[in-house]
Design a protein around this motif. Structure first.
Motif, PDB file in Angstrom:
ATOM      1  N   GLN A 109      28.006 138.986 106.546  1.00 51.68           N
ATOM      2  CA  GLN A 109      26.800 138.247 106.918  1.00 51.68           C
ATOM      3  C   GLN A 109      26.175 138.798 108.200  1.00 51.68           C
ATOM      4  O   GLN A 109      24.955 138.821 108.339  1.00 51.68           O
ATOM      5  N   THR A 110      27.021 139.256 109.114  1.00 50.97           N
ATOM      6  CA  THR A 110      26.476 139.815 110.352  1.00 50.97           C
ATOM      7  C   THR A 110      25.900 141.211 110.151  1.00 50.97           C
ATOM      8  O   THR A 110      25.073 141.657 110.950  1.00 50.97           O
ATOM      9  N   TRP A 111      26.328 141.912 109.100  1.00 50.43           N
ATOM     10  CA  TRP A 111      25.833 143.265 108.814  1.00 50.43           C
ATOM     11  C   TRP A 111      24.920 143.309 107.596  1.00 50.43           C
ATOM     12  O   TRP A 111      24.567 144.385 107.114  1.00 50.43           O
ATOM     13  N   GLN A 112      24.534 142.152 107.075  1.00 53.27           N
ATOM     14  CA  GLN A 112      23.747 142.106 105.841  1.00 53.27           C
ATOM     15  C   GLN A 112      22.434 142.880 105.962  1.00 53.27           C
ATOM     16  O   GLN A 112      22.027 143.590 105.037  1.00 53.27           O
ATOM     17  N   GLY A 113      21.768 142.746 107.091  1.00 53.16           N
ATOM     18  CA  GLY A 113      20.509 143.444 107.278  1.00 53.16           C
ATOM     19  C   GLY A 113      20.660 144.952 107.270  1.00 53.16           C
ATOM     20  O   GLY A 113      19.714 145.673 106.938  1.00 53.16           O
ATOM     21  N   VAL A 114      21.860 145.444 107.598  1.00 48.33           N
ATOM     22  CA  VAL A 114      22.112 146.886 107.630  1.00 48.33           C
ATOM     23  C   VAL A 114      22.376 147.425 106.235  1.00 48.33           C
ATOM     24  O   VAL A 114      21.704 148.369 105.782  1.00 48.33           O
ATOM     25  N   TYR A 115      23.351 146.853 105.522  1.00 48.57           N
ATOM     26  CA  TYR A 115      23.721 147.443 104.233  1.00 48.57           C
ATOM     27  C   TYR A 115      22.708 147.161 103.128  1.00 48.57           C
ATOM     28  O   TYR A 115      22.647 147.885 102.142  1.00 48.57           O
ATOM     29  N   THR A 116      21.894 146.114 103.285  1.00 43.81           N
ATOM     30  CA  THR A 116      20.857 145.861 102.277  1.00 43.81           C
ATOM     31  C   THR A 116      19.655 146.787 102.456  1.00 43.81           C
ATOM     32  O   THR A 116      18.839 146.933 101.537  1.00 43.81           O
ATOM     33  N   SER A 117      19.545 147.403 103.623  1.00 42.45           N
ATOM     34  CA  SER A 117      18.419 148.300 103.880  1.00 42.45           C
ATOM     35  C   SER A 117      18.703 149.733 103.440  1.00 42.45           C
ATOM     36  O   SER A 117      17.809 150.586 103.458  1.00 42.45           O
ATOM     37  N   VAL A 118      19.965 149.994 103.037  1.00 44.45           N
ATOM     38  CA  VAL A 118      20.371 151.327 102.591  1.00 44.45           C
ATOM     39  C   VAL A 118      20.400 151.352 101.073  1.00 44.45           C
ATOM     40  O   VAL A 118      20.933 150.428 100.437  1.00 44.45           O
ATOM     41  N   GLU A 119      19.831 152.402 100.474  1.00 41.96           N
ATOM     42  CA  GLU A 119      19.845 152.506  99.013  1.00 41.96           C
ATOM     43  C   GLU A 119      21.286 152.566  98.503  1.00 41.96           C
ATOM     44  O   GLU A 119      22.078 153.410  98.920  1.00 41.96           O
ATOM     45  N   GLY A 120      21.637 151.657  97.613  1.00 45.84           N
ATOM     46  CA  GLY A 120      22.992 151.579  97.079  1.00 45.84           C
ATOM     47  C   GLY A 120      23.997 150.987  98.055  1.00 45.84           C
ATOM     48  O   GLY A 120      25.200 150.974  97.778  1.00 45.84           O
ATOM     49  N   GLY A 121      23.523 150.468  99.181  1.00 45.94           N
ATOM     50  CA  GLY A 121      24.432 149.945 100.198  1.00 45.94           C
ATOM     51  C   GLY A 121      25.164 148.686  99.790  1.00 45.94           C
ATOM     52  O   GLY A 121      26.237 148.373 100.325  1.00 45.94           O
ATOM     53  N   THR A 122      24.613 147.943  98.828  1.00 49.68           N
ATOM     54  CA  THR A 122      25.254 146.701  98.399  1.00 49.68           C
ATOM     55  C   THR A 122      26.365 146.935  97.378  1.00 49.68           C
ATOM     56  O   THR A 122      27.084 146.001  97.042  1.00 49.68           O
TER      57      THR A 122
END
Length: 406
Positions: free
Chosen positions: A251-264
């Motif tokens: 939850q604290t890094w959600q903004g980071v990995y959702t902004s990367v293609e395939g990050g989720t």
């Protein structure tokens, strides 16, 4: 009955049984972060609450299953579900359907996860990576399953340690405060997300019930209802803490990995890369890849042991050939499913299996199972009767599911 005469279950024994469920849950699938992201992160402040409810439902279900299994001296999960559903014994086939579909999903998720890791680390084309992982899994299933099964426990421990390290470091290293995230989410949504959180809790507990055959086999040394309860309360604490930690970090890094293609797809890996801790990312990636391949091999090996004895294979005298044919069939089916991608497998494949698990495992054990167990123990006493067969015989008739798939 004099309660003081009930034998106390040693902590070491209860812990060892509880740790089986912990390792089964906190393996490769858990460590990718995909399950936590799919079922909990989007719920905001209700996500950790949902996770705790899920682990409570799972451990209470396993407790009732072990009590029913041990008190009656049963020797297979088929007998267990016949006892649960009696007088409607044939309903136990619903668990068979759930179990085999869920294990196929677990193998597909393992192949897809390993392929995604290869793509993320080495830039290998996803579809090519699926083929490469499938070939490796097939080869190990035929020629090296024993080695992989022996090493799987150590790989599971390694991935667990590195994942927990990432979760702990990530929570404190993030620029976002988990308290601020929860406060803002509650102010915006209030309790509006709780119905979805409760449904996700039941769904998650439902598909985790694929580990039930392993749990009842490993729980045979528990001699009474209190022992089963003690083991599962220990497991509840272990599982809930690990799962909630992973949710906090994501939850604290959600903004980071959702902004990367395939990050989720593997959000834990994406978050770890963003932290800039190279050695931890490398160790995590290697452990994750090995653990996912181990999950695929051990799960398929359990399938092979069960299905190679079917009448259709009697004409094949060579055991390795029979194993190769069954393994190849399962891997081809799983590779086909893995084309859907890890996120879709976990969201839809695990999700629909979770609904079935709610109907045929969770609710029956927490309603009819509780009533039948209490009635049986009132009549026969708290101490469980000895089995007519050895624990080795029990282990032989209960197939081993994906010990690290969830």
């Amino acid at each position: 009955m004099n309660e003081k005469r009930i034998a106390k279950t040693p902590f070491a024994l209860a812990f060892s049984v509880g740790a089986v469920l912990f390792s089964a849950h906190a393996g490769g699938g858990f460590a990718t972060g995909n399950q936590a992201n799919t079922y909990y992160v989007g719920l905001g402040w209700a996500g950790p609450v949902s996770a705790v409810i899920a682990m409570l439902l799972l451990t209470l279900t396993m407790r009732q299953a072990m009590v029913m299994y041990n008190s009656r001296g049963l020797t297979s999960y088929k007998q267990l579900f016949q006892a649960l559903y009696h007088p409607f014994d044939k309903i136990e086939w619903l668990f068979e359907v759930f179990f085999y579909i869920m294990v196929l999903m677990a193998v597909a998720a393992a192949i897809s996860g390993a392929a995604s890791a290869l793509k993320g680390y080495f830039g290998v084309n996803y579809y090519l990576a699926i083929v490469l992982v499938g070939i490796v899994v097939l080869t190990l299933t035929i020629f090296g399953a024993g080695i992989v099964r022996a090493a799987s426990a150590y790989m599971g421990i390694a991935i667990l340690v590195t994942a927990i390290t990432i979760y702990t470091v990530g929570i404190f290293k993030s620029d976002s405060s988990i308290t601020a995230i929860f406060s803002a989410d509650f102010a915006e949504k209030g309790f509006a997300g709780m119905p979805k959180a409760i449904l996700n809790a039941f769904t998650y507990a439902g598909f985790q019930c694929v580990t039930l055959p392993t749990m009842i086999a490993c729980g045979t040394p528990l001699e009474n209802r209190r022992g089963c309860g003690k083991a599962m309360w220990i497991s509840f604490v272990m599982n809930a803490v690990a799962l909630v930690l992973s949710i906090f970090m994501l939850q604290t890094w959600q903004g980071v990995y959702t902004s990367v293609e395939g990050g989720t797809t593997i959000p834990t890996l994406t978050s770890c890369n963003a932290m800039g801790i190279g050695w931890l990312t490398t160790v995590y990636g290697v452990c994750l890849l090995l653990c996912l391949i181990s999950t695929g091999v051990t799960t398929i090996f359990g399938f092979v042991a069960r299905f190679e004895k079917l009448p259709m294979f009697r004409g094949i005298s060579s055991a390795p050939v029979r194993s190769a044919i069954v393994s190849a069939f399962i891997i081809v089916v799983s590779m086909t499913i893995s084309l859907a991608g890890l996120t879709n497998i976990i969201k839809y494949g695990y999700g629909y299996c979770g609904y079935l698990g709610i109907a045929v495992v969770v609710i029956p054990f927490l309603t009819v199972g509780v009533w039948k167990n209490r009635a049986y123990i009132r009549q026969h006493g708290e101490t469980f009767a000895a089995r007519p067969e050895s624990d080795e015989a029990v282990a032989a008739v209960v197939p081993r599911p994906a010990a690290q798939c969830d």
